[in-house]
Write an enzyme that holds these catalytic residues in place. Structure first.
Site, short mmCIF file in Angstrom:
data_model
loop_
_atom_site.label_atom_id
_atom_site.label_comp_id
_atom_site.label_asym_id
_atom_site.label_seq_id
_atom_site.Cartn_x
_atom_site.Cartn_y
_atom_site.Cartn_z
N HIS A 1 -7.43 -5.04 -2.55
CA HIS A 1 -6.31 -4.31 -1.97
C HIS A 1 -6.05 -4.86 -0.57
O HIS A 1 -6.97 -5.03 0.22
CB HIS A 1 -6.68 -2.83 -1.89
CG HIS A 1 -5.59 -1.96 -1.36
ND1 HIS A 1 -4.71 -1.29 -2.19
CD2 HIS A 1 -5.23 -1.63 -0.10
CE1 HIS A 1 -3.86 -0.59 -1.45
NE2 HIS A 1 -4.16 -0.77 -0.18
N ASP B 1 -8.94 -3.81 -6.90
CA ASP B 1 -8.38 -2.58 -6.33
C ASP B 1 -8.40 -1.47 -7.37
O ASP B 1 -7.38 -1.10 -7.95
CB ASP B 1 -6.96 -2.86 -5.85
CG ASP B 1 -6.33 -1.70 -5.10
OD1 ASP B 1 -7.03 -0.69 -4.88
OD2 ASP B 1 -5.15 -1.80 -4.75
N CYS C 1 0.85 -1.19 0.00
CA CYS C 1 0.00 0.00 0.00
C CYS C 1 0.90 1.25 0.00
O CYS C 1 1.65 1.45 -0.94
CB CYS C 1 -0.96 -0.06 1.18
SG CYS C 1 -2.12 1.30 1.27
#
Length: 299
Positions: free
Chosen positions: A264, A233, A185
């Site tokens: 995600h 995502d 991330c």
């Protein structure tokens, strides 16, 4: 997809992603979850699926005899002055070892990221996981507070802290000078950034669902990159086509893997976004990539 996810509507995962990345406040997030409660879903089931349970994330114990874990400080003159991270080394390896910087999400050095560092050490790498929140007292023990703390900090200084951490790790006396980086991330973004900000810093980078560095830096990328993306995502995936165009334009050696029906955060085994099959495959690919690019002593 993880079987446990089937009873959680996809929009709940999408809302959580917006909330976790600052596009939605907590009140709005909880209100939206309330609309699912109104049609029969349990709030307890929803929140337990979306919020992390770090007891689930320990694959390698800190007491494992094959590794040694310590906390180490480093200087960061262009960042917050000082930084600190979680250093994990193999105990039985011989010779100079490859090095991997582990970069956390947008909430500080939580137990999942520390476990990732231990997994790398168990596989024969020297791993170092800095905590961007160190100057504020470190990861506070819960992700909501950690996110708020990291959001309050100067982003440029955080980036410089990770540059300093990379330089610190690269000079480790037991290392072979070949530095890799893996991040998730926000950490995936930092991997892309480190590769772009200084072409001599990384020998390989693995970015899990991270956005690219700004376009003007991408011409500097020399390190091979492995990009791990989740099919569901949308927020991160919309940045990929332009990034790929630049990687091709600048002749970067890269691999991109898209994991079908994955959300995600699919590698994070502390929530029901975790997709075991995709996570295992992505991790196998990551280790193989690092072994390919980090194993030799630099000339």
């Amino acid at each position: 997809m993880n079987q446990q996810q089937h009873h959680i509507p996809q929009e709940a995962f999408d809302w959580y992603d917006e909330y976790a990345h600052g596009a939605m406040d907590r009140r709005t997030f909880m209100k939206k979850l309330g609309t699912l409660v109104a049609v029969g879903y349990s709030m307890t089931v929803l929140t337990s699926a979306l919020m992390p349970n770090y007891a689930l994330a320990e694959q390698i114990s800190f007491n494992d005899p094959d590794i040694k874990a310590t906390y180490e400080a480093f200087d960061s003159p262009q960042g917050h002055g000082k930084g600190r991270g979680y250093l994990v080394t193999p105990t039985n390896a011989t010779g100079k070892l490859p090095l991997v910087l582990v970069v956390h999400e947008n909430r500080g050095l939580n137990p999942y990221i520390k476990d990732v560092a231990r997994r790398l050490a168990k596989a024969g790498f020297i791993a170092f996981a800095p905590d961007a929140l160190f100057t504020l007292g470190g990861y506070p023990g819960n992700d909501d507070e950690g996110r708020a703390m990291q959001r309050s900090m100067d982003r440029d200084k955080i980036q410089n802290d990770f540059i300093a951490a990379a330089i610190f790790l690269k000079s480790h006396p037991l290392g072979n000078g070949k530095l890799g980086a893996v991040g998730f991330c926000f950490g995936g973004y930092i991997v892309n950034y480190l590769a772009a900000v200084d072409s001599s810093l990384l020998s390989a980078g693995v970015s899990f669902y991270g956005t690219p560095a700004v376009a003007e830096l991408r011409k500097n990328i020399k390190a091979p990159l492995q990009i791990q993306l989740a099919e569901l995502d949308e927020r991160v995936n919309k940045t990929w086509p332009e990034y790929e165009d630049d990687l091709k334009k600048y002749g970067v050696d890269y691999q991109m893997y898209m994991y079908k029906n994955a959300n995600h955060g699919f590698h994070n085994d502390s929530t029901q976004r975790f997709d075991e099959a995709s996570a295992v495959l992505a991790w196998e690919r990551s280790l193989a990539f690092f072994r390919q690019h980090l194993s030799s002593v630099p000339s």
